[in-house]
Design a protein around this motif. Structure first.
Motif, PDB file in Angstrom:
ATOM      1  N   GLN A 235       6.709  -1.716  -6.162  1.00  0.00           N
ATOM      2  CA  GLN A 235       7.510  -2.827  -5.687  1.00  0.00           C
ATOM      3  C   GLN A 235       6.675  -4.167  -5.669  1.00  0.00           C
ATOM      4  N   PRO A 236       6.957  -5.341  -6.315  1.00  0.00           N
ATOM      5  CA  PRO A 236       6.441  -6.635  -6.056  1.00  0.00           C
ATOM      6  C   PRO A 236       6.424  -7.001  -4.634  1.00  0.00           C
ATOM      7  N   GLY A 237       5.307  -7.345  -4.249  1.00  0.00           N
ATOM      8  CA  GLY A 237       5.154  -7.999  -2.680  1.00  0.00           C
ATOM      9  C   GLY A 237       4.769  -6.671  -1.861  1.00  0.00           C
ATOM     10  N   PHE A 238       4.644  -5.651  -2.153  1.00  0.00           N
ATOM     11  CA  PHE A 238       4.280  -4.502  -1.331  1.00  0.00           C
ATOM     12  C   PHE A 238       2.961  -4.610  -0.777  1.00  0.00           C
ATOM     13  N   TYR A 239       1.681  -5.080  -1.944  1.00  0.00           N
ATOM     14  CA  TYR A 239       0.646  -5.202  -1.358  1.00  0.00           C
ATOM     15  C   TYR A 239       0.240  -6.328  -0.568  1.00  0.00           C
ATOM     16  N   SER A 240       1.129  -7.442  -0.814  1.00  0.00           N
ATOM     17  CA  SER A 240       1.014  -8.576   0.244  1.00  0.00           C
ATOM     18  C   SER A 240       1.447  -8.112   1.536  1.00  0.00           C
ATOM     19  N   VAL A 241       2.411  -7.530   1.918  1.00  0.00           N
ATOM     20  CA  VAL A 241       2.872  -6.864   2.904  1.00  0.00           C
ATOM     21  C   VAL A 241       1.756  -6.239   3.506  1.00  0.00           C
ATOM     22  N   LEU A 242       0.854  -5.234   3.013  1.00  0.00           N
ATOM     23  CA  LEU A 242       0.024  -4.422   3.257  1.00  0.00           C
ATOM     24  C   LEU A 242      -1.335  -5.313   3.945  1.00  0.00           C
ATOM     25  N   LEU A 243      -1.475  -6.183   3.075  1.00  0.00           N
ATOM     26  CA  LEU A 243      -2.483  -7.165   3.302  1.00  0.00           C
ATOM     27  C   LEU A 243      -2.199  -7.964   4.782  1.00  0.00           C
ATOM     28  N   SER A 244      -1.060  -8.267   4.897  1.00  0.00           N
ATOM     29  CA  SER A 244      -0.717  -9.141   6.364  1.00  0.00           C
ATOM     30  C   SER A 244      -0.855  -8.230   7.231  1.00  0.00           C
ATOM     31  N   ILE A 245      -0.501  -6.661   7.294  1.00  0.00           N
ATOM     32  CA  ILE A 245      -0.731  -5.711   8.288  1.00  0.00           C
ATOM     33  C   ILE A 245      -2.078  -5.484   8.773  1.00  0.00           C
ATOM     34  N   PHE A 246      -2.936  -5.131   7.710  1.00  0.00           N
ATOM     35  CA  PHE A 246      -4.402  -4.807   7.990  1.00  0.00           C
ATOM     36  C   PHE A 246      -5.138  -5.927   8.560  1.00  0.00           C
ATOM     37  N   ASN A 247      -4.751  -7.283   8.126  1.00  0.00           N
ATOM     38  CA  ASN A 247      -5.322  -8.614   8.666  1.00  0.00           C
ATOM     39  C   ASN A 247      -4.912  -8.886  10.287  1.00  0.00           C
ATOM     40  N   ASN A 248      -4.054  -7.818  10.702  1.00  0.00           N
ATOM     41  CA  ASN A 248      -3.406  -8.490  11.878  1.00  0.00           C
ATOM     42  C   ASN A 248      -4.112  -7.596  13.031  1.00  0.00           C
ATOM     43  N   HIS A 249      -4.953  -8.286  13.614  1.00  0.00           N
ATOM     44  CA  HIS A 249      -5.845  -7.349  14.763  1.00  0.00           C
ATOM     45  C   HIS A 249      -5.131  -6.772  15.660  1.00  0.00           C
ATOM     46  N   LEU A 250      -3.860  -7.282  16.022  1.00  0.00           N
ATOM     47  CA  LEU A 250      -3.228  -7.044  17.044  1.00  0.00           C
ATOM     48  C   LEU A 250      -2.527  -5.553  16.838  1.00  0.00           C
ATOM     49  N   LEU A 251      -2.431  -5.149  15.722  1.00  0.00           N
ATOM     50  CA  LEU A 251      -1.707  -4.084  15.485  1.00  0.00           C
ATOM     51  C   LEU A 251      -2.547  -2.550  15.706  1.00  0.00           C
ATOM     52  N   ASP A 252      -2.044  -1.204  15.837  1.00  0.00           N
ATOM     53  CA  ASP A 252      -2.659  -0.280  16.332  1.00  0.00           C
ATOM     54  C   ASP A 252      -3.697   0.070  14.946  1.00  0.00           C
TER      55      ASP A 252
END
Length: 975
Positions: free
Chosen positions: A38-55
């Motif tokens: 899906q277009p945009g899926f890897y952009s979402v992944l990037l935002s998730i692993f760059n968020n240091h507050l997440l598990d």
């Protein structure tokens, strides 16, 4: 995919995918798999692993999904490839900040950026390297470390590309950033040294990590970044600096001691320095020449003088030894045999080496290697006592010389000895001389020294051939040492029996063999397990040797075989059992049928061992090998093993069973040996053939053995076998013949030929679907001689031994070709005559003559028309098979066999298998061996004459060349 709304959905799926509950985990993984394209899926992944507050686990998974996506969807030509816009945005997002707090995630992000760089740098991503260079200068220690980590992974990845354009790009990069990389490394190195000597270990450790990373970058740039590194002052300056830094870091090791926080990283950095030198030497031997002198001085001083005391550690010693070895052994550093043909740089390197390796230096290195590094260590001696099997197998198998000290020591000694044997031989012989006579069991140093010296004499056996009278040494010294029974002397007993094993194939008189077998018999009863295992290995070398004579060994066979069997039961480890089984196999193979009286215990034990080794496929392979030799040794008596043997073959050759991956090759060999030695077919033996069709579908490298197995079944019991399996086999053959090499076609058709030869009626009938293609191939003139020869062999059998079937096949083909049967027959005979030269085996040439002659007598105009060709072939075959008896001046068919004789065998000859006997008996009934060609020609011509009358026959004979007629009359005169 709208990032804001999608982010929470993807986050939820990733969270569920980290669950331990498969009911939650599986649907989440499936959902993520669907989103991959899906277009945009890897952009979402990037935002998730760059968020240091997440598990952390969720972020880790996001990085992994992103990393896998690069392999699958980043290339422009990939299915579902990412758009250029999204890739551009992702590239920018990956290098906005280097502040990942979690080490493992930081490493994964660095690897991920390197993967993108491999595909896009520098063309689509020119800003990557400048940003990294800026980021490694920042003051923030975390950012600096992460940027440096990424810089290293990018450099490593770009250095690994091998296309010429990629290498040029990397070289451009290297020359533009090399100065910076050097200054960065120097800066971090100096900082570390200041901090460590100031006693600030925690801060020093952080600087050391940066030193290590910057050195890793420099290693890749130095080794892969320059075509002519010797012309670059900075590169050569760095390499020379490596020696200084190495000394500083080794001294640092001495200062901080073994318990230091930095110790592990310090040793890693020291090893990395040596890797820089080793890699540069491997990839650039000629540019390394200016470093030879310094490398040898450095390595030798630390490994072979007091300079290394208290600072060197095992892995560093190994690296130094490898450096010396690679310089000594390097072909680029040796002059050509004809000095004038040598390259100037080779002469220069040789000159440096010769100046360095003086008599004194070589003597010192040789002595030190033996007296220090060859000695068994405390750890090894403890292992001998506590885990003798691991010690014995480890010792005989050895480790990799690149990483382990003992094999590295041995390889270095051998290389130095090989290159400087004139200097080192007297040194070694003097060491041997100093150790003559039995050693004092109260002096462990003397014992260890003798073990080391004997080890070296064994390793250099080929080199010492002219300098050591081993037979005398064995009788006068070594034999006495083997008889010292003191427990502590086991060290020497084990080493001496090993030493004999090394010399057996080099220099050991055959008449000393009985003495050696007596020693082996005694040592196989030694109280120490390691000695017994080593003795078994030497036995294998003795039995497997060219000079082995069965009659010398037979008096000891029963006792030694019994002790080998005991040893097999006593050991517990898989590797040891395999080792002992290989010895047993070798003994059985060499003594052949003489083993029969002594295998009872082994036969009873192997089923138990097979059951116990269910989880150990390599041990099962060793059991299969033993069984192969056992079956060959037992011959027809191997039928008593069937209750165990046949289920083993069944499992090993069943491709639906996972173990077949390991067992198949040996399983097929065992199956073949079992059939060849079987006295008669059994229902169970017949049933195993159900495994064959799946094996033929594999059409792997084992297909040749499969064909041999099929042939063995035909020889064993053609009727039972063909009635049960020919139909399925014929289907497999038809499939194979569609897509197989010419060699494969020949193998298939040989099976058909054997089936028809053994059982003409059933064989022809069962393989009928294959035969039209054979007849067609003959008529159309198959272009490959070996295939044509096989076609004629098959058709010759049918024509001669099942003429009624041949007629019906001809009729069937005539209908298919819309031709007259006679016309087809004429074409076949014409092509047969034309291609007779394709047939090289005398048996097949005689078969052709018999087959075509069997068409006579005939009033068929086509056959009469081809009469001349039939006679030509017959006379050619007569020349092949008839020999003249000089006494009676009469001719005799040399292929005739009148009766079956058991051949008289010499000791070295294999006795005939049951299959050999079956083939001999079959040959007695085969027309090729039971019908006189001379008689057959005469009778057929006589019958044709009676059919046509003298005048008609005379007219027929006139169609034959007069010279051929003259030769024919010579062969059949007086009949």
């Amino acid at each position: 995919m709208d990032i804001q709304s999608a982010s929470s959905v993807v986050l939820q799926a990733l969270t569920q995918a980290t669950s331990q509950d498969t009911a939650v985990l599986k649907p989440a993984e499936e959902q993520l798999r669907q989103w991959e394209t899906q277009p945009g899926f890897y952009s979402v992944l990037l935002s998730i692993f760059n968020n240091h507050l997440l598990d952390v686990n969720v972020r880790w998974l996001a990085v992994l999904y992103f990393k896998n996506g690069i392999d699958r969807y980043w290339r422009r030509v990939a299915p579902h490839a990412l758009s250029e816009e999204e890739k551009s945005s992702l590239r920018a997002g990956l290098i906005t900040n280097f502040n990942e707090p979690v080490n493992q995630i930081a490493t994964q992000i660095a690897v991920l950026i390197a993967k993108v760089a491999r595909l896009d740098c520098p063309r689509q991503w020119p800003e990557l390297i400048p940003i990294l260079l800026e980021s490694v200068k920042v003051q923030d220690s975390l950012q600096q470390h992460r940027a440096l980590l990424t810089f290293y992974h990018v450099t490593k990845t770009l250095a690994s590309k091998r296309l010429a354009t990629d290498r040029r790009l990397f070289q451009d990069l290297a020359s533009s950033i090399y100065s910076f990389a050097c200054s960065l490394w120097n800066h971090h190195t100096d900082t570390f040294l200041q901090q460590i000597y100031a006693g600030d270990q925690q801060t020093a450790l952080s600087s050391l990590e940066r030193t290590l990373l910057s050195l890793k970058v420099l290693r890749k740039l130095t080794v892969h970044g320059f075509n002519e590194p010797h012309n670059n002052m900075e590169v050569m300056g760095f390499l020379n600096a490596v020696f200084e830094r190495l000394k500083q870091f080794l001294e640092c090791c001495r200062q901080v001691g073994p318990g230091s926080l930095c110790r592990e990283k310090l040793e890693k950095t020291i090893i990395l320095f040596t890797k820089v030198l080793l890699d540069f030497l491997e990839y650039h031997p000629c540019p390394f020449i200016p470093l030879i002198q310094r490398s040898l001085e450095f390595a030798v001083s630390y490994v072979f003088t007091e300079a290394g005391e208290g600072v060197v550690f095992e892995r560093f010693i190994v690296q130094c030894m490898n450096l010396i070895k690679m310089i000594v052994k390097n072909d680029a550093y040796k002059p050509a045999k004809n000095i004038e043909d040598s390259k100037p740089e080779s002469l220069e390197a040789h000159k440096i080496k010769t100046a360095f390796f003086t008599h004194q230096t070589l003597t010192e290195i040789g002595r030190r290697l033996v007296s220090k590094y060859f000695l068994l260590t405390e750890e090894e001696l403890t292992m001998w006592e506590e885990d003798p099997e691991s010690f014995a197998v480890e010792e005989t198998g050895g480790g990799s010389w690149k990483y382990s000290l003992r094999p590295c020591t041995e390889v270095l000694f051998l290389d130095i000895f090989h290159n400087y044997s004139q200097t080192l031989t007297p040194v070694l012989l003097e060491m041997v001389q100093n150790l003559q006579g039995p050693s004092n069991v109260e002096d462990p140093v003397q014992m260890l020294m003798k073990d080391a010296v004997y080890n070296v004499v064994g390793l250099t056996a080929y080199e010492l051939f002219d300098n050591v009278d081993f037979d005398q040494w064995f009788k006068n010294q070594l034999l006495g040492e083997l008889q010292v029974s003191h427990n502590r002397y086991k060290l020497i007993r084990r080493r001496v029996i090993w030493l004999v094993g090394q010399w057996i194939s080099v220099k050991f008189k055959p008449d000393l063999r009985p003495l050696l077998y007596e020693v082996i018999l005694s040592l196989m009863q030694d109280p120490d397990l390691v000695v017994r295992i080593e003795t078994a290995t030497t036995l294998k070398l003795a039995v497997d040797d060219f000079e082995f004579r069965t009659e010398q060994f037979l008096p000891y066979l029963e006792s030694i075989f019994g002790l080998l069997f005991q040893l097999l039961q006593q050991v517990n480890e898989c590797d040891t059992k395999m080792q002992v089984l290989h010895v047993i196999s070798c003994v059985i193979e060499r003594v052949s049928i003489q083993i029969r009286p002594y295998v009872g215990c082994l036969v009873q034990y192997l089923p138990l061992l097979w059951k116990q080794s269910e989880e150990h496929n390599m041990l099962r392979c060793a059991i299969l090998t033993t069984l192969i030799h056992l079956v060959q040794g037992l011959g027809a008596e191997s039928k008593n093993l069937y209750p165990f043997l046949l289920p083993v073959i069944q499992l090993s050759t069943d491709v639906s069973q996972p173990p077949h991956v390991y067992l198949l090759e040996d399983g097929l060999e065992l199956w073949l040996a079992t059939l060849e030695n079987s006295p008669a077919i059994t229902p169970e033996l017949l049933r195993i053939f159900q495994n064959m069709s799946a094996l033929l579908e594999l059409s792997s490298e084992n297909v040749r053995t499969c064909f041999q197995i099929i042939n063995a079944y035909i020889y064993l019991s053609a009727t039972d076998f063909l009635q049960n399996y020919a139909e399925a086999l014929c289907r497999s053959f038809c499939e194979l013949l569609r897509d197989i090499t010419t060699e494969g076609q020949v193998q298939v058709l040989k099976v058909v030929e054997i089936a028809i030869k053994v059982s003409p009626v059933l064989g022809s009938h069962m393989f009928q679907p294959v035969l039209p293609a054979v007849l067609q191939g003959i008529v159309e003139g198959e272009r490959y001689p070996v295939v044509m020869s096989t076609y004629l062999g098959v058709m010759g059998r049918i024509l001669l031994q099942n003429s009624g079937f041949f007629t019906s096949l001809l009729t069937q083909m005539a209908v298919e070709f819309n031709q007259e049967a006679d016309q087809l027959l004429g074409s076949m005979i014409e092509m047969w005559v034309d291609r007779m030269d394709n047939i090289t085996q005398p048996e097949r040439r005689k078969l052709s003559a018999l087959a075509l002659l069997s068409l006579l007598p005939s009033d068929n105009s086509v056959i009469q028309d081809k009469f001349c060709g039939i006679i030509n072939i017959s006379v050619e075959a007569l020349h092949d098979v008839m020999t003249e008896d000089p006494e009676t001046a009469t001719f005799k068919d040399c292929m005739l066999m009148s009766h079956f004789e058991e051949p008289k065998l010499t000791d070295d000859e294999e006795p005939p298998t049951e299959q050999d006997k079956r083939r001999k008996l079959l040959a007695l009934e085969d027309p090729v061996h039971s019908v006189s060609l001379q008689q057959f020609v005469y009778e057929k011509l006589k019958a044709q004459q009676m059919l046509m009358g003298d005048q008609g026959f005379q007219a027929l004979m006139e169609t034959v060349d007069t010279e051929i007629v003259r030769q024919l009359q010579e062969f059949i005169q007086g009949m």
